[in-house]
Design a protein around this motif. Structure first.
Motif: not given
Length: 363
Positions: A170-185
């Motif tokens: 779902e779009p919200e799930e994608i958004k959450e994963m991208v945010e996690q990637i950005q946080t880890s980066g």
């Protein structure tokens, strides 16, 4: 072979000491005045210096002050040899950092005993420093790979999920994963930057010219720089309401980048180790030609032994709290302060309060 530098303007005394030390299998070198002594000490890096006090051009106190002000020569054992035997002169020499004080004329056995004592003490200091360096190497070996792996796993894990499951997400799930990637980066980037900065600061500490260059920078309106950096970080940590500022303006011989880094690391620690909703105080003031920046939080605090053993890559009670971070922030702040002629102190009551103070000279 142990190298000893003799700085003595009286030729007969200089030659007698040279002969004595050569007979004892030391590598002895000698000069007749303080200016040449400072130059030779910088070039030869002797293991010990024996220096007269009353000399033309530059006296023994000037020699000691010049050598103690440079990192490359600051730790060389220094013995004064002088006819000035009063307490005032002894005290002045010791205050400047002399290791021993012998009165002329002194017996050969007295001089050799003083040399032996200072060399043994220096050997002990060197051994302790080597041990600390080995502990740092070990800590880096074990801690750094883990610190790099943790955010990297987050980036790889979430990006793999996006690649393999994109059609079902779902779009919200994608958004959450991208945010996690950005946080880890961002976490990985900051870790690498801190590691590189720490290495750079350690290299600067070995070069007197780079230290002088570092102190030639200037920051005006220090209160504005601190306020802007602290407010920005508090917003990122969602702790705006917890932040309380009481700042006095001044001018400092430090670059705005280094000052911002001090604030960044101190506030990051305060946010990381205290509970949201508890107060974080940042206070600055000028007292007796010193600028004092204090950051206080109501977090878990530190024990006395933890403060005493503060070192790079040391995360206190990590297994108990599983707190992210390599523990490098405080040691970076400490090193920045020291390179600018200042210091860092920590006062803490476990589970109640911690106050970290950075003290910098104002002129």
């Amino acid at each position: 072979m142990t190298k000893i530098l003799i700085i003595e303007d009286e030729q007969s005394i200089r030659e007698n000491i040279l002969e004595l030390l050569n007979e004892e299998n030391f590598e002895a070198i000698a000069v007749e005045n303080g200016s040449k002594g400072v130059q030779l000490a910088r070039e030869k890096k002797p293991d010990l210096i024996i220096c007269d006090v009353s000399m033309p051009e530059l006296d023994g106190y000037g020699v000691l002050q010049a050598l103690r002000s440079e990192p490359a020569t600051a730790m060389i054992p220094f013995i004064f040899l002088t006819a000035l035997a009063d307490k005032a002169n002894n005290r002045k020499g010791m205050e400047l950092g002399a290791d021993d004080y012998l009165t002329k004329p002194c017996r050969p056995v007295e001089l050799l005993n003083a040399i032996d004592t200072r060399l043994k003490k220096q050997a002990t200091i060197n051994q302790q420093q080597s041990q600390k360096l080995e502990e740092l190497r070990s800590s880096i070996t074990f801690s750094l790979p883990h610190e790099l792996r943790t955010p990297l796993n987050g980036i790889l894990g979430f990006s793999e999920l996006l690649l393999t499951e994109l059609d079902t997400l779902e779009p919200e799930e994608i958004k959450e994963m991208v945010e996690q990637i950005q946080t880890s980066g961002n976490r990985l980037y900051r870790l690498i930057q801190n590691f590189l900065l720490y290495a750079e600061l350690e290299l600067i500490a070995t070069n007197s010219e780079r230290i002088k260059a570092l102190r030639n920078y200037q920051t005006d309106h220090v209160d504005s720089v601190i306020s802007h950096q602290a407010t920005q970080q508090a917003q990122q940590a969602h702790r705006q309401a917890d932040l309380h500022l009481k700042l006095e303006d001044t001018q400092l011989n430090i670059s705005p980048i280094r000052l911002k880094k001090i604030v960044e690391e101190l506030l990051d620690n305060a946010c990381k180790f205290s509970v949201p909703g508890t107060r974080i105080n940042i206070v600055s003031q000028v007292v007796n030609n010193s600028f004092i920046l204090s950051v206080s939080d109501k977090g878990r605090g530190m024990k006395t032994e933890q403060i005493d053993s503060l070192g790079a890559y040391m995360q206190f009670e990590r297994k108990l709290y599983e707190q992210q971070g390599s523990g490098l922030g405080l040691i970076i702040v400490k090193r920045i302060a020291e390179l600018h002629g200042g210091s860092l102190t920590i006062e803490s009551i476990p589970d109640q309060q911690t106050t970290v103070k950075v003290i910098l000279p104002t002129n």
